[in-house]
Structure formats: structure tokens, C-alpha cells
Design a protein around this motif. Structure first.
Motif, short mmCIF file in Angstrom:
data_model
loop_
_atom_site.label_atom_id
_atom_site.label_comp_id
_atom_site.label_asym_id
_atom_site.label_seq_id
_atom_site.Cartn_x
_atom_site.Cartn_y
_atom_site.Cartn_z
N UNK A 79 0.94 -1.08 -0.04
CA UNK A 79 -0.01 -0.16 -0.08
C UNK A 79 0.88 1.40 -0.13
N UNK A 80 2.06 1.09 0.66
CA UNK A 80 2.73 2.33 0.64
C UNK A 80 3.43 2.71 -0.78
N UNK A 81 3.89 1.54 -1.46
CA UNK A 81 4.36 1.83 -2.58
C UNK A 81 3.20 2.22 -3.58
N UNK B 15 0.72 4.17 -2.94
CA UNK B 15 0.14 5.54 -2.63
C UNK B 15 1.44 6.35 -3.35
N UNK B 16 2.66 6.02 -3.07
CA UNK B 16 3.88 6.88 -3.39
C UNK B 16 3.66 6.82 -5.25
N UNK B 17 3.08 5.88 -5.69
CA UNK B 17 3.27 5.81 -7.11
C UNK B 17 1.97 6.17 -7.71
N UNK B 18 0.90 6.45 -6.81
CA UNK B 18 -0.47 6.87 -7.24
C UNK B 18 -1.12 6.03 -8.12
N UNK C 279 6.93 -5.59 -4.91
CA UNK C 279 7.11 -4.24 -4.82
C UNK C 279 7.66 -3.51 -6.06
N UNK D 156 0.75 12.35 -1.95
CA UNK D 156 0.87 10.96 -2.16
C UNK D 156 1.96 10.29 -0.98
N UNK E 251 1.31 7.68 2.15
CA UNK E 251 2.10 6.38 2.49
C UNK E 251 2.87 6.76 3.86
N UNK F 48 9.60 10.70 -7.35
CA UNK F 48 9.54 12.19 -6.37
C UNK F 48 10.85 12.57 -5.95
#
Lengths: 297, 256
Positions: free
Chosen positions: A97-99, A101-104, A142, B6, B10, B98
Motif C-alpha cells: 500500500x505504501x508503494x 500510494x507513492x506511485x499513485x 514491490x 501521495x 504513504x 518524486x
């Protein structure tokens, strides 16, 4: 884009030690390229340079046509560098989920990669309870998030059991066909790479030793034929009388000669009343060639 | 802006089941609970200090700003960076599309949100504790001075910014819980000693929070005029921290 990865005289030092030494490297699109070298050859440093994690001291480098570390390029790159970066207190799902969100990315992407690495059942368990192999698979998941154009995997089969290695091999092998992904696969295990990689890059002490198709690394000018016989001493004596140079290796005899000479060798051995169990052309295997390359260095 | 959003979403996932979140919840609970016990069970002593709702708020906000907030901030920042180091997360985070600066900004923002979350818990406990203490007539609690409560709360929010900005950088650059804790306590003590002595106090990370002590002298008002200087100093610290992180982030846990 002609090359997915292209470096010219790429150089990196740590202190006085030259870790990557004028590396000229090209990787074809939609191919699996094996990146081989013994431990300490400079593979991980090269990967860090390609990803912009560290800066080169000399030379140039382009990944997906852009400088390393460019966010536009990174949006299309998935990578597993060294050991997987995982938050142990979170579940596998939360790590993904973290990745995401980071990658949208869309939520469905998490389910897709979980099923690809066969971790659906364990997705809601904390990562601290994962085995080494499961952690490795999650690390690959990931890297696969967002169907990257370029996938850089650093020793992806570390800690996997034989079945896991087989699954990972299949997964990697299918990526170029299924999603047009270019795979850059680093390993110190030749056997692992030769089964999936169409191209090979071999480095040793930071220097390029070989770059080209995998099968060409194994090709040799000196053809040999292998025979398995009942009595090796008798067979070698008979072959010597006929002018064939031979040597005994692990219960087999290797004879210098091309495949066209196989009938002569067979009749020579039969005439000498030697029990012949097997006669086949012996291609110098990749491992021998790989080791020879390292020895040359 | 969307990269920042984003990245922050996270970051929030990482808080789940984490020590930082626990610290943010436990710090105000420990302080309010401890002072509540003193108020309730040492009524005779409390009566010596002009008791009432005002004293309850003053004592709690001063304790928070001088002690608990710097300590909790140091812990939160160190635990947060430690989480990244343990996960060897930079190999993953820094290959996301980013800038590195975004990662640092989000870290600082995340730490501030956690500190403010702790302050929100404290504010709730102060109201709850205050109302319970009203049941003890000897404490002369009286009505809630809502305006004062809002002023103290707003000032505490602003005072947290500098401390958080400093500890975000310190824990990245010099990891270790003891380093953070000792710096927090010494920094707060030093700033308190300099109040009224040096004009540099608002520039110090603990400058604004140390000045909260003036509320015990009831004829003096909170130094609101120094808030912009404190916030500018905090912004400067975040900018410098982000530059330091972008240029040399080895200290954040990645081996080259």
C-alpha cells in the motif's frame, strides 16, 4: 529508444577503491539481460548508479533515455536492490500500500502483484513473521507495482526454496512477453541467469568482461566430444593410437574433435572392444567459460 | 503538490502499530494523569498555589511545553527515522518518482502531525480532567476559562513547530534515542535560562516553548510577537535539513 540502459565509461570509487571502472553497458528493450559477476564485482554499485541512488564519479549513464534518478524515468522503473526494503511491523498488504500510494496507482495493482508472487494467502500477516523467501517475493512484488517498463532485480532468488526459484524464473521469463518489460537481472549465480537471460553482461572488479547473447558466451573454438565407456584406460589408449588427444574427467573422456569425427571415434572404440555407453558433442559450458573469463582478469 | 500528498498518505500507513503513534498517545496521558493525581490527592499543597481551572491549565501547558513536548518530539523523530533505517527503506523510497526533498518535507510534516496529535490528546485530557477535578470543592476549580485555554493551545501548537523541525534534522543526522533526549532536555533548559536575558531566544528551536513559563506570572502575556521569528527559524531549519538530506542522505541509513 535504442537502449533501455546505456552507460559510457561509468566510474565510481569508494575512497581509493575503484568499484566500477569505466563500464560501457547497453541493454536491449524487452529482453532479459543477466548481470553477472562474483561477489564484490560491482554489480550492486552499478545498479545504484543506474537508479541514481549514488552519483558516478566519471562517465555518463542513461536509463529509459533519461539521466539516472530522473523522476520521469523512475515512474517506469521497478527495482529490488540488495535485500527487500520492508517495514516489519506492517503486513505485506500495508507494505504494498505504501508503494501504491507513492506511485499513485490503482488499488487493484496490489492484488495483481500479490497473485503474481503467490502471496495472497499471507498478505495480511505482519512481515516480521515472513520467511526469507516470502520477504524476497514481497520485495519482487514491490518492484512489479505499476507494470514498470524496466525491472531491475538484484539477486531476486536469494532465500527462495527450489520451487520458489522455479516460480520466480517463470515469472521473470514471462515478463517481456506479457507486459513488454525489460528485465535487468543481477546475480552471482550463472546457473540462475543462463536459464532466463537472452543477453549477458559479465563484470569483474568493476570492469566489463563480456557483453552479448548468452549462447555466445558458451561458444568455443575448441570443439570436444564426450564419451562414456566401460574401461577408460583402454579407450584412451585406443584413441591415442588413432591420433585423438583425450583426457579423462569425472568418469568421462573428453576428446578434441568436431562432431563430424564421431563415427570414426565410435568405430575406433568398438574395434578396441570397449563398451561404449554414450558419445555426444561437448559444448564448453557457460560456467567454464564464465570462470575462464574471471581467471583471465 | 500531489507528490507531497501521495507521500504523506504513504507516511500515514507507516504509523500504524508503530512506536511513534504510541508515544504520541502515551506522552500526554502520562503528563495529564500524573498532574491529575497530584491535584486530587495533594489538595492541601495545591491550595497554596491559587488553585482553580486556570492553575490546572497553566501547570499542564507549561509542563508540556518545557518538558513533555520536547521529549515526545525527540522520541517521535528518532523512532520515525529508525523505522526507515530498520526497513532499509531508502533503497525503495528514493527510487519512487518524486524528489528527495519531498521525502524530507513529508517526514517533517509527519512528525509535526504526530506532535500535534499528542497535543490534541492533551487538550482533551485537560478538559476531561478539569471537569472531574470540579468534583473536589477544595480545588476551587471554577468555570473553564475557554479563552485562556484556546490561547494556550494555539501558542503550544506554534511552539511545537521549531522543536519538531530541529529534531527531524537531528535524528536524521545523529541517530540515537539518547542523543535526541539529552538534546531536548538540555535545549529546553538552556532556552528557559535565556528567556529575558537574550534576544536570540525565539530563534532557538525551544525558544517559543520555553517562553510558555511566563504564564505563571499572571500579569505577563504570551510573547506572540516572537512567533513569526520562531516560525521563520523553523522554516529555515526544514530547508537546511532537506538540503542536507538531499545531498548526503547516508546518515539516513543507506550504505553506498
Amino acid at each position: 529508444m535504442e537502449w533501455v540502459i546505456s552507460t559510457t565509461k561509468l566510474t565510481r570509487r569508494f575512497g581509493r577503491r575503484l568499484v566500477v571502472d569505466g563500464l560501457d553497458l547497453q541493454v536491449r528493450p524487452q529482453a532479459i539481460t543477466g548481470f553477472l559477476g562474483p561477489n564484490g564485482a560491482g554489480k550492486t554499485t552499478t545498479i545504484c548508479l543506474l537508479l541514481g541512488l549514488i552519483k558516478a564519479h566519471a562517465g555518463t549513464c542513461a536509463v529509459l533515455g533519461l539521466p539516472p534518478g530522473d523522476p520521469k524515468a523512475l515512474a517506469h522503473i521497478g527495482a529490488l536492490v540488495e535485500s527487500p526494503s520492508l517495514y516489519d511491523h506492517l503486513t505485506g498488504l500495508e507494505n504494498l500500500e505504501i508503494t501504491r500510494l507513492l506511485r499513485d496507482l490503482a488499488r487493484t495493482e496490489v492484488d495483481r502483484v500479490l497473485s503474481l508472487v503467490d502471496l495472497v494467502q499471507d498478505a495480511r500477516r505482519p512481515v516480521r513473521d515472513y520467511s526469507l523467501g516470502m520477504r524476497q517475493r514481497l520485495g519482487v512484488a514491490l518492484a512489479l507495482m505499476g507494470q514498470p517498463q524496466l525491472l531491475i532485480l538484484d539477486e531476486p532468488t536469494n532465500g527462495l526454496d527450489p520451487a520458489g526459484i522455479q516460480d520466480m524464473r517463470e515469472l521473470i521469463r514471462n515478463l517481456p512477453k506479457a507486459s513488454g518489460t525489460t528485465v535487468f537481472l543481477s546475480s552471482h549465480l550463472l546457473a540462475e541467469v543462463e536459464q532466463v537471460a537472452g543477453d549477458l553482461v559479465v563484470i569483474h572488479k568493476g570492469k566489463l568482461k563480456y557483453q552479448g547473447p548468452t549462447e555466445q558466451l558458451g561458444a568455443s573454438d575448441q570443439a570436444e566430444l564426450m564419451v562414456r565407456v566401460g574401461d577408460a584406460a583402454l579407450a584412451q589408449a585406443a584413441l591415442e593410437r588413432q591420433g585423438f588427444a583425450s583426457r579423462a574427467v569425472e568418469g568421462r573422456i573428453l576428446i578434441q574433435g568436431r562432431a563430424t569425427e564421431a563415427p570414426r571415434i565410435a568405430s575406433c572404440l568398438v574395434e578396441a572392444r570397449c563398451d561404449l555407453y554414450e558419445l555426444a558433442p561437448q559444448k564448453q559450458n557457460l560456467e567454464a567459460r564464465f570462470l575462464a573469463l574471471l581467471e583471465e582478469a | 503538490m500531489s507528490a507531497l500528498g501521495s507521500c504523506f498518505r504513504a507516511e500515514r500507513v507507516k504509523w500504524r502499530k508503530s512506536w511513534m503513534l504510541l508515544t504520541a498517545l502515551l506522552a500526554p496521558l502520562c503528563q495529564a494523569g500524573f498532574l491529575f493525581i497530584i491535584f486530587w490527592f495533594a489538595e492541601s499543597r495545591i491550595r497554596m498555589f491559587k488553585p482553580g481551572f486556570q492553575f490546572w491549565l497553566e501547570l499542564n501547558f507549561v509542563t508540556w511545553n518545557l518538558m513533555l513536548m520536547p521529549i515526545a518530539t525527540a522520541l517521535i523523530c528518532d523512532l520515525s527515522w529508525e523505522q526507515e533505517r530498520e526497513a532499509r527503506a531508502w533503497n525503495l523510497l528514493l527510487i519512487q518518482p518524486m524528489s528527495r526533498r519531498t521525502h524530507y518535507l513529508v517526514k517533517a510534516m509527519g512528525h509535526l502531525v504526530l506532535v500535534l496529535m499528542a497535543l490534541a490528546v492533551l487538550a482533551f485530557l485537560l478538559l476531561l480532567g478539569g471537569f472531574i477535578l470540579q468534583a473536589n470543592p477544595g480545588l476551587l476549580m471554577g468555570p473553564l476559562p475557554l479563552a485562556m485555554f484556546s490561547r494556550f493551545l494555539a501558542y503550544s501548537i506554534l511552539a511545537s513547530v521549531g522543536v519538531t523541525a530541529f529534531h527531524t534534522w537531528l535524528s536524521m543526522r545523529l541517530p540515537g534515542i539518547w542523543m535526541g533526549l539529552v538534546t531536548a532536555i538540555l535545549g529546553s533548559w538552556l532556552a528557559l535560562r535565556l528567556v529575558g536575558v537574550s534576544s536570540l531566544v525565539p530563534v532557538l528551536p525551544w525558544g517559543l516553548s520555553a517562553q510558555m513559563a511566563v504564564v505563571f506570572e499572571r500579569w505577563r502575556v504570551l510573547p506572540w510577537s516572537q512567533v513569526p521569528i520562531g516560525l521563520l527559524s523553523a522554516a529555515g531549519m526544514v530547508a537546511l535539513g532537506s538540503l542536507d538530506f538531499s545531498r548526503r542522505w547516508r546518515s539516513a541509513g543507506l550504505k553506498e
